[in-house]
Design an enzyme around this catalytic site. Structure first.
Site, PDB file in Angstrom:
ATOM      1  N   LYS A  81      36.889   7.638   0.189  1.00 50.36           N
ATOM      2  CA  LYS A  81      36.295   6.991   1.375  1.00 50.36           C
ATOM      3  C   LYS A  81      36.906   5.624   1.656  1.00 50.36           C
ATOM      4  O   LYS A  81      37.174   5.280   2.788  1.00 50.36           O
ATOM      5  CB  LYS A  81      34.790   6.749   1.174  1.00 50.36           C
ATOM      6  CG  LYS A  81      33.914   7.941   1.247  1.00 50.36           C
ATOM      7  CD  LYS A  81      32.443   7.528   1.265  1.00 50.36           C
ATOM      8  CE  LYS A  81      32.000   6.697   0.086  1.00 50.36           C
ATOM      9  NZ  LYS A  81      32.057   7.340  -1.209  1.00 50.36           N
ATOM     10  N   ARG A  85      23.206   4.941   1.526  1.00 48.56           N
ATOM     11  CA  ARG A  85      23.353   5.864   0.398  1.00 48.56           C
ATOM     12  C   ARG A  85      22.041   6.570   0.094  1.00 48.56           C
ATOM     13  O   ARG A  85      21.995   7.394  -0.796  1.00 48.56           O
ATOM     14  CB  ARG A  85      23.777   5.072  -0.823  1.00 48.56           C
ATOM     15  CG  ARG A  85      25.227   5.290  -1.246  1.00 48.56           C
ATOM     16  CD  ARG A  85      25.427   4.473  -2.490  1.00 48.56           C
ATOM     17  NE  ARG A  85      26.596   4.785  -3.239  1.00 48.56           N
ATOM     18  CZ  ARG A  85      27.740   4.117  -3.170  1.00 48.56           C
ATOM     19  NH1 ARG A  85      27.892   3.158  -2.293  1.00 48.56           N
ATOM     20  NH2 ARG A  85      28.727   4.438  -3.976  1.00 48.56           N
ATOM     21  N   ARG A 100      41.947   6.441 -11.581  1.00 51.42           N
ATOM     22  CA  ARG A 100      42.026   5.350 -10.601  1.00 51.42           C
ATOM     23  C   ARG A 100      42.206   4.006 -11.323  1.00 51.42           C
ATOM     24  O   ARG A 100      41.585   3.756 -12.345  1.00 51.42           O
ATOM     25  CB  ARG A 100      40.725   5.335  -9.789  1.00 51.42           C
ATOM     26  CG  ARG A 100      40.696   4.308  -8.700  1.00 51.42           C
ATOM     27  CD  ARG A 100      39.739   4.681  -7.631  1.00 51.42           C
ATOM     28  NE  ARG A 100      38.349   4.421  -7.992  1.00 51.42           N
ATOM     29  CZ  ARG A 100      37.343   4.571  -7.129  1.00 51.42           C
ATOM     30  NH1 ARG A 100      37.582   4.988  -5.902  1.00 51.42           N
ATOM     31  NH2 ARG A 100      36.117   4.330  -7.502  1.00 51.42           N
ATOM     32  N   ARG A 117      37.998   0.347 -13.279  1.00 56.41           N
ATOM     33  CA  ARG A 117      36.723  -0.260 -12.878  1.00 56.41           C
ATOM     34  C   ARG A 117      35.646   0.115 -13.884  1.00 56.41           C
ATOM     35  O   ARG A 117      35.624   1.255 -14.352  1.00 56.41           O
ATOM     36  CB  ARG A 117      36.316   0.313 -11.508  1.00 56.41           C
ATOM     37  CG  ARG A 117      36.521  -0.626 -10.359  1.00 56.41           C
ATOM     38  CD  ARG A 117      36.391   0.069  -9.042  1.00 56.41           C
ATOM     39  NE  ARG A 117      35.105   0.730  -8.823  1.00 56.41           N
ATOM     40  CZ  ARG A 117      34.729   1.263  -7.660  1.00 56.41           C
ATOM     41  NH1 ARG A 117      35.534   1.192  -6.618  1.00 56.41           N
ATOM     42  NH2 ARG A 117      33.582   1.857  -7.528  1.00 56.41           N
ATOM     43  N   ARG A 158      27.073   8.287 -11.572  1.00 58.15           N
ATOM     44  CA  ARG A 158      27.306   8.111 -10.131  1.00 58.15           C
ATOM     45  C   ARG A 158      27.243   9.450  -9.417  1.00 58.15           C
ATOM     46  O   ARG A 158      26.722   9.552  -8.297  1.00 58.15           O
ATOM     47  CB  ARG A 158      28.665   7.429  -9.895  1.00 58.15           C
ATOM     48  CG  ARG A 158      28.626   5.960 -10.269  1.00 58.15           C
ATOM     49  CD  ARG A 158      30.014   5.393 -10.406  1.00 58.15           C
ATOM     50  NE  ARG A 158      30.705   5.293  -9.141  1.00 58.15           N
ATOM     51  CZ  ARG A 158      32.029   5.189  -9.023  1.00 58.15           C
ATOM     52  NH1 ARG A 158      32.794   5.177 -10.100  1.00 58.15           N
ATOM     53  NH2 ARG A 158      32.571   5.089  -7.840  1.00 58.15           N
TER      54      ARG A 158
END
Ligand code: AMP
Length: 250
Positions: A41, A118, A157, A190, A201
């Site tokens: 996103k 969210r 990532r 992260r 998550r």
């Protein structure tokens, strides 16, 4: 990015107008980007904003910026703990944070919201905040991808600790391992991309955010996009779907 809106209003947390203001559009794009963590996103928001000239407004980015504050408020400390664990921050904190930045929602340049809303409660609050100024969303773009692919994407990532640029160890590696191409900063995993946090998550997405798909489908403004292929291919698919829904307004 030259000539791109500064997003000063979003980051400052006060009702300040950006200087310069994004160029007004006859019909600015007001978009929400939905999708599970790791679907891309943020990358799409950046690419889309080059096309729509609207601002990329990410609530996650605000929390990450707050980590560097000298004296975060008690509410922000709780929020940052939740974020580290991969849980959602409370609706109260997120909603008040967006409310403080209402100027961005009313901006004549439009916006692409990434990571907000969210939960259904946040979505209702967003509707209320926009309705106060007779505004509505133009479209809600929902990016979709199989779970296994998402887990592989998130685990690989890497984010620049200085400029926040995002890489992937195999799909989009930096020229020099662990070093940012853009600013030379160190690339890090992260905190919320660690395996336990990723699982939380995903659970939070299924329980709290996935119901938003039905919420927005009922408005007739939901666009579903398969998030496969290169970022540019996904962007082109998104722009085409936006045109089909809204007509060529940019
Ligand atoms: P993101 O960068 O959008 O993946 O957000 C990173 C983290 O910030 C999330 O995992 C949550 O802990 C927190 N967060 C960001 N936006 C929201 C939101 N709208 N509601 C609740 N928590 C949020």
């Amino acid at each position: 990015m030259s000539g791109h809106p500064t997003r000063q209003g979003w980051f400052s947390g006060e009702a300040v107008e950006c200087n310069p203001l994004p160029p007004p559009r006859e019909h600015p794009y007001r978009l929400v980007l939905l999708g599970p963590p790791g679907v891309g996103k943020g990358t799409q928001a950046t690419l889309l904003c080059e096309y729509t000239r609207a601002c990329h407004l990410s609530t996650g980015e605000l929390f990450r910026a707050a980590k560097c504050q000298h004296a975060p408020s008690p509410a922000m400390l709780l929020a940052l703990d939740a974020m580290r664990r991969g849980e959602l921050v409370s609706d109260e904190v997120v909603i008040s944070m967006v409310q403080e930045r209402m100027t961005c929602l009313h901006c004549p340049g439009g916006f692409s919201l990434d990571g907000f809303p969210r939960t259904v409660r946040q979505a209702r609050e967003l509707d209320r905040m926009l309705a106060e100024s007779d505004l509505t969303l133009d479209a809600v773009v929902c990016y979709e991808l199989p779970l296994e692919e998402i887990v592989a994407r998130l685990g690989g990532r890497r984010t620049c600790s200085d400029c926040r640029a995002v890489y992937h160890v195999t799909a989009n590696p930096p020229a020099v391992p662990d070093v940012c191409d853009q600013c030379g900063g160190a690339l890090v995993l992260r905190e919320d991309d660690h395996p336990t946090a990723i699982r939380r998550r995903m659970q939070a997405y299924r329980a709290d955010t996935a119901p938003l798909i039905d919420y927005y489908a009922a408005t007739g403004k939901l666009i579903r996009i398969e998030a496969v292929g290169t970022p540019e291919a996904i962007r082109a698919r998104t722009v085409e779907a936006l045109h089909a829904l809204m007509g060529a307004v940019a």
